[in-house]
Design a protein around this motif. Sequence first.
Motif, PDB file in Angstrom:
ATOM      1  N   GLY A  91       1.431   6.209   0.264  1.00 45.39           N
ATOM      2  CA  GLY A  91       3.136   6.473   0.300  1.00 45.39           C
ATOM      3  C   GLY A  91       3.865   6.735  -1.253  1.00 45.39           C
TER       4      GLY A  91
ATOM      5  N   MET B 136       2.343  10.330  -0.907  1.00 42.45           N
ATOM      6  CA  MET B 136       3.154  11.574  -0.100  1.00 42.45           C
ATOM      7  C   MET B 136       4.433  11.072  -0.643  1.00 42.45           C
ATOM      8  SD  MET B 136       2.465   9.748   3.353  1.00 42.45           S
ATOM      9  CE  MET B 136       3.542  10.326   3.999  1.00 42.45           C
ATOM     10  N   SER B 137       5.330   9.889  -1.712  1.00 46.98           N
ATOM     11  CA  SER B 137       6.392  10.399  -2.500  1.00 46.98           C
ATOM     12  C   SER B 137       6.606  11.722  -3.408  1.00 46.98           C
ATOM     13  CB  SER B 137       7.374   9.159  -2.731  1.00 46.98           C
ATOM     14  OG  SER B 137       8.368   9.413  -3.354  1.00 46.98           O
TER      15      SER B 137
ATOM     16  N   ALA C 225       7.163   7.590   2.990  1.00 51.33           N
ATOM     17  CA  ALA C 225       6.325   6.803   1.690  1.00 51.33           C
ATOM     18  C   ALA C 225       7.818   5.918   1.256  1.00 51.33           C
ATOM     19  CB  ALA C 225       6.855   8.461   0.981  1.00 51.33           C
TER      20      ALA C 225
ATOM     21  N   THR D 194       6.079   1.994   0.265  1.00 52.79           N
ATOM     22  CA  THR D 194       6.789   1.904  -0.982  1.00 52.79           C
ATOM     23  C   THR D 194       7.831   0.951  -0.914  1.00 52.79           C
ATOM     24  OG1 THR D 194       8.064   3.490  -1.728  1.00 52.79           O
ATOM     25  CG2 THR D 194       5.301   4.248  -1.630  1.00 52.79           C
TER      26      THR D 194
END
Length: 405
Positions: free
Chosen positions: A81, A84-85, A112, A116
Motif C-alpha cells: 500500500g 502504491m501511495s 493505498a 496503510t
Amino acid sequence: MGTPPLTRRAVFSLAGLVAVAYGTQLYALSVMVTEKAAGGEFSISLLSAGFGGAAIVAGLSAPLVGRIADRHSVRGLIGFGALMSGGAFGLFAVATEGWQIVAAFWLLLGPATAMTGYEPAYVAIGQWILPSERNRAIALVSVVGGFAGPIFIPLTGWMVTTIGWRFASGILGMTMVVVGGVGAFIFLPKGGPPAEAVSSASSVPWRRFVEDRRLFAFSAAVLVSFGVLSTVFLHRVAVFQEAGFDVRYVALLAGMSSLFTFPGRWLAPRMAERVPAISIFVGSCAALAGVMMFAVVAGPAWVMWAFFALFGVFFGVLLPMRAVIMNEWYAGEDFGLLMGKQWSLAALAGGAMPWIGGVLRDALGSYVVPMLIVVVGMAVAAALGVAASRASDDIARRLATDTIG
C-alpha cells in the motif's frame, strides 16, 4: 505458521508506519488544496473530487483488505500500500491535466489508503494482543500516529512555499516508498494470525448492519462523523486562508493542533475501562459540533487559535473510540471483515462530503455554508451515538435476563 504476539517494537513500528501514511495521505493534502499549492493551478472542486473519490475507493476496498488482514499478515498490506501511495504522489507531482490527478488518486491513492491506515493496525491488535492489553495498544498506536499532523502539515506548508507543490509532492511520495514500503517489510512481523483464529466463514452479510440495531446506529454515527472530519481536514487550511491568514501560519497552527490530540489519544482508551466507551464517543462528537462553529466565523485570529486547539483536544478523544467500541462489542474471528465493511460505509461519506464542500465553496464563493453543514453533521453523529448506546443497554439487559433465567 501463526504470527507470534506483537512486541513493543512491532507495535511502535506499526504506529510509525501508520503515522507516515496519515501524514502524507491526509494532513499533507490539506495544504495541497490551497491556492499557494495545487489549488492555484486546479480548481478546489477538482482536487476535492480526487480526494473524495480516493476515500470512496478506499472504502470499497476495505472489506477485501479486512478479509486479507483476517487471514494473512498486515506486513504485505501496509508495504505494498505504501508503494502504491508513493506512486500516486509521484503522478500528482507531474500532472498537467485534471483527469491525471483524478486517475492517480482513485486508482492508486484510494486502495493505498485502505491498506496503510488505522484499519489493518487495529485488526492486528485484535488478533495478536490479549483483550486486557488491547486498549493500551490502541492508545499507543493512536499516540504515535498523532505526530503525523505536527510534522507533516508545517513541513508541507514550508515545502510548498520554498520549493513548490510539485517538488513537495515528489518528496512525499518518496517518503511513502522508503519509510512506508521498505520499513513495513523490515520491521513488521512475518506471517498471519494463528491457524485456529482464521475464520471459516465466507463473509459478514450486509444484512447484519440492518438486523443488529446497535451496529446499525453506531455504523451510521461513524459514517457521518467520518464524513464531517474528512471535510474539515481537507478544507480547514483553505478556510482560514480564505479569511485572510497566511497559508504558512495556518499550516503551522493546523500542525500544532495535532499536539493537542495527545492527551485524548492516550487517556481516552484508558478512560473506557471505567466509563462506557460509547459515552466518550457521544461527548466528543457533541463537543466537536460546538468547536466547528469557530470555522464558520473564521476570524479574528483568536477564533482560529481556539478552533485548532479545541478541535485537537476533542478529536484526540474521538479518534481511538471506534476501535475500542468495536473491539468491546464485536471482537472475534471476522472482526477484520466487519470493520472493513463498516469502514466502506463510512468512506462513502468520507468521499462525498469533502467533494460537496468543495463544490459548494466554489459555487457560493465562501466556506460558510459548508462549515455550517459540518456543524449539523457532527451533532447528528452524537445523536446516533446515543441511539447505539441505548441499543447496547437493551442487549445487556436481555443477556442478564437470559443468564438469570
